[in-house]
Design a protein around this motif. Structure first.
Motif, PDB file in Angstrom:
ATOM      1  N   PHE A  97       0.854  -1.189   0.000  1.00  3.06           N
ATOM      2  CA  PHE A  97       0.000   0.000   0.000  1.00  3.06           C
ATOM      3  C   PHE A  97       0.888   1.237   0.000  1.00  3.06           C
ATOM      4  O   PHE A  97       2.040   1.179   0.405  1.00  3.06           O
ATOM      5  CB  PHE A  97      -0.910  -0.008   1.234  1.00  3.06           C
ATOM      6  CG  PHE A  97      -1.748  -1.240   1.307  1.00  3.06           C
ATOM      7  CD1 PHE A  97      -2.773  -1.446   0.391  1.00  3.06           C
ATOM      8  CD2 PHE A  97      -1.477  -2.225   2.244  1.00  3.06           C
ATOM      9  CE1 PHE A  97      -3.532  -2.600   0.430  1.00  3.06           C
ATOM     10  CE2 PHE A  97      -2.230  -3.378   2.289  1.00  3.06           C
ATOM     11  CZ  PHE A  97      -3.268  -3.570   1.381  1.00  3.06           C
ATOM     12  N   CYS A  98       0.337   2.347  -0.408  1.00  4.56           N
ATOM     13  CA  CYS A  98       1.159   3.547  -0.481  1.00  4.56           C
ATOM     14  C   CYS A  98       0.303   4.745  -0.158  1.00  4.56           C
ATOM     15  O   CYS A  98      -0.909   4.708  -0.321  1.00  4.56           O
ATOM     16  CB  CYS A  98       1.717   3.687  -1.888  1.00  4.56           C
ATOM     17  SG  CYS A  98       0.405   3.742  -3.089  1.00  4.56           S
ATOM     18  N   GLY A  99       0.961   5.814   0.310  1.00  6.12           N
ATOM     19  CA  GLY A  99       0.248   7.071   0.463  1.00  6.12           C
ATOM     20  C   GLY A  99      -0.007   7.622  -0.920  1.00  6.12           C
ATOM     21  O   GLY A  99       0.928   7.749  -1.716  1.00  6.12           O
ATOM     22  N   PRO A 100      -1.266   7.928  -1.262  1.00  6.11           N
ATOM     23  CA  PRO A 100      -1.537   8.424  -2.615  1.00  6.11           C
ATOM     24  C   PRO A 100      -0.670   9.628  -2.971  1.00  6.11           C
ATOM     25  O   PRO A 100      -0.325  10.438  -2.103  1.00  6.11           O
ATOM     26  CB  PRO A 100      -3.013   8.817  -2.550  1.00  6.11           C
ATOM     27  CG  PRO A 100      -3.579   7.989  -1.463  1.00  6.11           C
ATOM     28  CD  PRO A 100      -2.483   7.801  -0.462  1.00  6.11           C
ATOM     29  N   LEU A 101      -0.312   9.711  -4.242  1.00  8.05           N
ATOM     30  CA  LEU A 101       0.517  10.812  -4.734  1.00  8.05           C
ATOM     31  C   LEU A 101      -0.378  11.997  -5.067  1.00  8.05           C
ATOM     32  O   LEU A 101      -1.350  11.872  -5.818  1.00  8.05           O
ATOM     33  CB  LEU A 101       1.294  10.378  -5.974  1.00  8.05           C
ATOM     34  CG  LEU A 101       2.224   9.174  -5.769  1.00  8.05           C
ATOM     35  CD1 LEU A 101       2.891   8.789  -7.081  1.00  8.05           C
ATOM     36  CD2 LEU A 101       3.263   9.456  -4.691  1.00  8.05           C
TER      37      LEU A 101
ATOM     38  N   THR B  50       8.025  13.201  -6.907  1.00  9.55           N
ATOM     39  CA  THR B  50       6.616  13.048  -6.539  1.00  9.55           C
ATOM     40  C   THR B  50       6.394  13.576  -5.118  1.00  9.55           C
ATOM     41  O   THR B  50       7.312  13.570  -4.291  1.00  9.55           O
ATOM     42  CB  THR B  50       6.163  11.569  -6.585  1.00  9.55           C
ATOM     43  OG1 THR B  50       6.925  10.820  -5.623  1.00  9.55           O
ATOM     44  CG2 THR B  50       6.354  10.970  -7.963  1.00  9.55           C
ATOM     45  N   SER B  51       5.154  13.998  -4.840  1.00  9.30           N
ATOM     46  CA  SER B  51       4.766  14.412  -3.484  1.00  9.30           C
ATOM     47  C   SER B  51       3.617  13.527  -3.032  1.00  9.30           C
ATOM     48  O   SER B  51       2.790  13.107  -3.833  1.00  9.30           O
ATOM     49  CB  SER B  51       4.352  15.884  -3.477  1.00  9.30           C
ATOM     50  OG  SER B  51       3.289  16.125  -4.402  1.00  9.30           O
ATOM     51  N   SER B  52       3.568  13.263  -1.724  1.00 10.09           N
ATOM     52  CA  SER B  52       2.601  12.284  -1.216  1.00 10.09           C
ATOM     53  C   SER B  52       1.933  12.767   0.057  1.00 10.09           C
ATOM     54  O   SER B  52       2.497  13.568   0.808  1.00 10.09           O
ATOM     55  CB  SER B  52       3.312  10.960  -0.948  1.00 10.09           C
ATOM     56  OG  SER B  52       2.478  10.073  -0.231  1.00 10.09           O
ATOM     57  N   ILE B  53       0.755  12.214   0.332  1.00 14.75           N
ATOM     58  CA  ILE B  53       0.092  12.541   1.601  1.00 14.75           C
ATOM     59  C   ILE B  53       0.817  11.910   2.791  1.00 14.75           C
ATOM     60  O   ILE B  53       0.524  12.244   3.929  1.00 14.75           O
ATOM     61  CB  ILE B  53      -1.399  12.127   1.617  1.00 14.75           C
ATOM     62  CG1 ILE B  53      -1.565  10.622   1.521  1.00 14.75           C
ATOM     63  CG2 ILE B  53      -2.183  12.843   0.528  1.00 14.75           C
ATOM     64  CD1 ILE B  53      -2.965  10.166   1.886  1.00 14.75           C
ATOM     65  N   ASP B  54       1.800  11.017   2.537  1.00 12.76           N
ATOM     66  CA  ASP B  54       2.531  10.420   3.670  1.00 12.76           C
ATOM     67  C   ASP B  54       3.694  11.305   4.149  1.00 12.76           C
ATOM     68  O   ASP B  54       4.592  10.829   4.838  1.00 12.76           O
ATOM     69  CB  ASP B  54       3.017   9.004   3.320  1.00 12.76           C
ATOM     70  CG  ASP B  54       4.109   8.999   2.239  1.00 12.76           C
ATOM     71  OD1 ASP B  54       4.591  10.095   1.857  1.00 12.76           O
ATOM     72  OD2 ASP B  54       4.468   7.907   1.770  1.00 12.76           O
TER      73      ASP B  54
ATOM     74  N   LYS C  43       3.240  17.494   7.594  1.00 11.92           N
ATOM     75  CA  LYS C  43       1.923  16.986   7.196  1.00 11.92           C
ATOM     76  C   LYS C  43       1.966  16.630   5.707  1.00 11.92           C
ATOM     77  O   LYS C  43       3.028  16.661   5.085  1.00 11.92           O
ATOM     78  CB  LYS C  43       0.849  18.053   7.461  1.00 11.92           C
ATOM     79  CG  LYS C  43       0.626  18.349   8.942  1.00 11.92           C
ATOM     80  CD  LYS C  43      -0.523  19.340   9.130  1.00 11.92           C
ATOM     81  CE  LYS C  43      -0.792  19.579  10.610  1.00 11.92           C
ATOM     82  NZ  LYS C  43      -1.819  20.634  10.796  1.00 11.92           N
ATOM     83  N   GLU C  44       0.786  16.337   5.150  1.00  9.18           N
ATOM     84  CA  GLU C  44       0.696  15.954   3.737  1.00  9.18           C
ATOM     85  C   GLU C  44       1.414  16.954   2.827  1.00  9.18           C
ATOM     86  O   GLU C  44       1.328  18.161   3.034  1.00  9.18           O
ATOM     87  CB  GLU C  44      -0.780  15.902   3.278  1.00  9.18           C
ATOM     88  CG  GLU C  44      -1.641  14.912   4.025  1.00  9.18           C
ATOM     89  CD  GLU C  44      -2.381  15.540   5.205  1.00  9.18           C
ATOM     90  OE1 GLU C  44      -1.798  16.442   5.866  1.00  9.18           O
ATOM     91  OE2 GLU C  44      -3.518  15.118   5.466  1.00  9.18           O
ATOM     92  N   VAL C  45       2.103  16.437   1.817  1.00  4.92           N
ATOM     93  CA  VAL C  45       2.738  17.308   0.814  1.00  4.92           C
ATOM     94  C   VAL C  45       1.783  17.359  -0.383  1.00  4.92           C
ATOM     95  O   VAL C  45       1.392  16.317  -0.913  1.00  4.92           O
ATOM     96  CB  VAL C  45       4.110  16.762   0.372  1.00  4.92           C
ATOM     97  CG1 VAL C  45       4.828  17.801  -0.482  1.00  4.92           C
ATOM     98  CG2 VAL C  45       4.968  16.396   1.579  1.00  4.92           C
ATOM     99  N   TYR C  46       1.403  18.568  -0.795  1.00  6.64           N
ATOM    100  CA  TYR C  46       0.372  18.702  -1.829  1.00  6.64           C
ATOM    101  C   TYR C  46       0.920  18.998  -3.226  1.00  6.64           C
ATOM    102  O   TYR C  46       0.246  18.782  -4.215  1.00  6.64           O
ATOM    103  CB  TYR C  46      -0.637  19.786  -1.440  1.00  6.64           C
ATOM    104  CG  TYR C  46      -1.596  19.346  -0.352  1.00  6.64           C
ATOM    105  CD1 TYR C  46      -2.203  18.089  -0.395  1.00  6.64           C
ATOM    106  CD2 TYR C  46      -1.884  20.183   0.725  1.00  6.64           C
ATOM    107  CE1 TYR C  46      -3.078  17.685   0.598  1.00  6.64           C
ATOM    108  CE2 TYR C  46      -2.766  19.787   1.720  1.00  6.64           C
ATOM    109  CZ  TYR C  46      -3.367  18.538   1.654  1.00  6.64           C
ATOM    110  OH  TYR C  46      -4.236  18.139   2.636  1.00  6.64           O
ATOM    111  N   ASP C  47       2.148  19.548  -3.304  1.00  8.92           N
ATOM    112  CA  ASP C  47       2.680  19.842  -4.634  1.00  8.92           C
ATOM    113  C   ASP C  47       4.192  19.920  -4.559  1.00  8.92           C
ATOM    114  O   ASP C  47       4.771  20.134  -3.490  1.00  8.92           O
ATOM    115  CB  ASP C  47       2.106  21.165  -5.184  1.00  8.92           C
ATOM    116  CG  ASP C  47       2.132  21.241  -6.715  1.00  8.92           C
ATOM    117  OD1 ASP C  47       2.540  20.244  -7.364  1.00  8.92           O
ATOM    118  OD2 ASP C  47       1.736  22.288  -7.267  1.00  8.92           O
ATOM    119  N   ILE C  48       4.817  19.737  -5.730  1.00  8.86           N
ATOM    120  CA  ILE C  48       6.279  19.742  -5.842  1.00  8.86           C
ATOM    121  C   ILE C  48       6.637  20.396  -7.173  1.00  8.86           C
ATOM    122  O   ILE C  48       5.888  20.270  -8.153  1.00  8.86           O
ATOM    123  CB  ILE C  48       6.840  18.293  -5.750  1.00  8.86           C
ATOM    124  CG1 ILE C  48       8.377  18.276  -5.828  1.00  8.86           C
ATOM    125  CG2 ILE C  48       6.236  17.398  -6.828  1.00  8.86           C
ATOM    126  CD1 ILE C  48       8.972  16.894  -5.522  1.00  8.86           C
ATOM    127  N   ALA C  49       7.750  21.137  -7.208  1.00 10.83           N
ATOM    128  CA  ALA C  49       8.181  21.773  -8.456  1.00 10.83           C
ATOM    129  C   ALA C  49       9.704  21.840  -8.484  1.00 10.83           C
ATOM    130  O   ALA C  49      10.340  22.167  -7.477  1.00 10.83           O
ATOM    131  CB  ALA C  49       7.610  23.199  -8.558  1.00 10.83           C
TER     132      ALA C  49
END
Length: 346
Positions: free
Chosen positions: A134-138, A153-157, A179-185
């Motif tokens: 299982f994985c934290g959704p991206l 990639t960034s993840s809610i984990d 906390k959750e990561v919502y975006d990456i650039a």
């Protein structure tokens, strides 16, 4: 949009005939969407469904310049597990590499479009969580233009994962936030930034993985930052969106903590931002007020009485959830709202 003195009146008639807006209606609500980058694939985009069950769809569509229709190619439409949170074509303007498309949902997937355009095949399924199936959704990802074998990639984990997609291995996995990561650039070969539910923008340098620099923290506690755009033409600047907020915060990484300017002309939550790929001082923003606004930030260092106004505004038919500015055709912006994809000449 500017008038020109064209010595050939027939030519200007021809220009008049060519539309400034093209629309495609999908059979489902569109969420993820992006432009192709390759020079030989003008006006090609990928769009993906937002359906509240496992089976979702992705289509590759292209504008037929001769008749002004955006058409889906049935050979290049395929099933996708869960709704993709983002999709990006390989940043390969010169067509040196295979024609690849990446998507993020439960895992990062790389798809290959066959050379004869007869089908799309899954090339890689990349799971960053080795301890469990299982994985934290991206939530998002970004493809490194300077080094296209790298995707972050960034993840809610709370992690960001940097992949080497050629070797299909994890280069680096960092606990990036509380906390959750919502975006990456990406901001260069080995530098990336991320935004999180913890309200911070953080910059990471892969040469020093133990440390990150906090560029900005939202002023109210518990206000997540949900989107991040890094200005490719002038990497001193980035922009971020606060969850459920109508303003866009523009940052100068040389002066952390204080925004250079806040863009405050949306009437409802902003959902998407895109820096111009060809100009260091233009940015497009779009949101729940049905508006896509283009701003000229060349004067942002001098405060404007009452705040900055956009230079262009477009009103769509519903809340705009997605916005992408074409890097290979910089006079075109794409927006997605409800079941519609529109490409707009700017």
């Amino acid at each position: 949009m500017a008038a020109s003195s064209d010595p050939n009146p027939e030519g200007s008639d021809e220009q008049q005939k060519r539309s400034e807006i093209y629309t495609y209606e999908a059979p489902w609500h569109i969420y993820a969407m992006n432009w192709s980058v390759r020079r030989d694939k003008k006006y090609r985009l990928a769009i993906a469904s937002l359906l509240e069950h496992y089976n979702n769809r992705l289509e590759i569509v292209q504008l037929d310049d001769s008749n002004g229709e955006i058409r889906s190619d049935p050979n290049l439409s395929f099933d996708h597990p869960y709704p993709p949170t983002k999709t990006i074509f390989i940043p390969d303007k010169e067509c040196q590499k295979p024609d690849l498309l990446a998507t993020s949902s439960d895992f990062l997937r790389i798809w290959r479009i066959s050379d004869d355009h007869s089908r799309v095949d899954l090339k890689s399924l990349l799971n960053g969580n080795k301890n469990s199936e299982f994985c934290g959704p991206l939530t998002s990802f970004d493809w490194n233009e300077a080094e296209p074998k790298r995707i972050g990639t960034s993840s809610i984990d709370t992690t960001c994962t940097i992949w080497d997609i050629e070797r299909e291995t994890v280069d680096t996995q960092l606990i990036a936030h509380d906390k959750e990561v919502y975006d990456i650039a990406w901001g260069g070969v080995g530098v990336f930034a991320s935004v999180s539910a913890d309200g911070s923008v953080r910059v990471f340098d892969l040469r020093d993985k133990e440390h990150s620099t906090i560029i900005y923290e939202s002023s109210e506690p518990d206000t997540p930052l949900v989107r991040l755009g890094w200005n490719k033409q002038d990497p001193r600047y980035m922009a971020t969106i606060i969850m459920d907020s109508a303003k866009v915060v523009v940052l100068d990484i040389r002066f952390p903590t204080l925004p250079v300017v806040e863009l405050q002309r949306h009437q409802a939550s902003v959902n998407a931002i895109a820096w111009a790929p060809h100009s260091s001082c233009h940015i497009c923003t779009a949101g729940d007020d049905f508006q896509a606004l283009i701003w000229d930030l060349s004067s942002m260092s001098q405060p404007v009485e009452g705040g900055l106004d956009p230079i262009l505004a477009y009103t769509a038919g519903a809340e705009i959830e997605q916005l992408q500015w074409s890097s290979s055709q910089p006079d075109w912006v794409a927006i997605a709202f409800s079941t519609k994809l529109q490409i707009l000449r700017v």
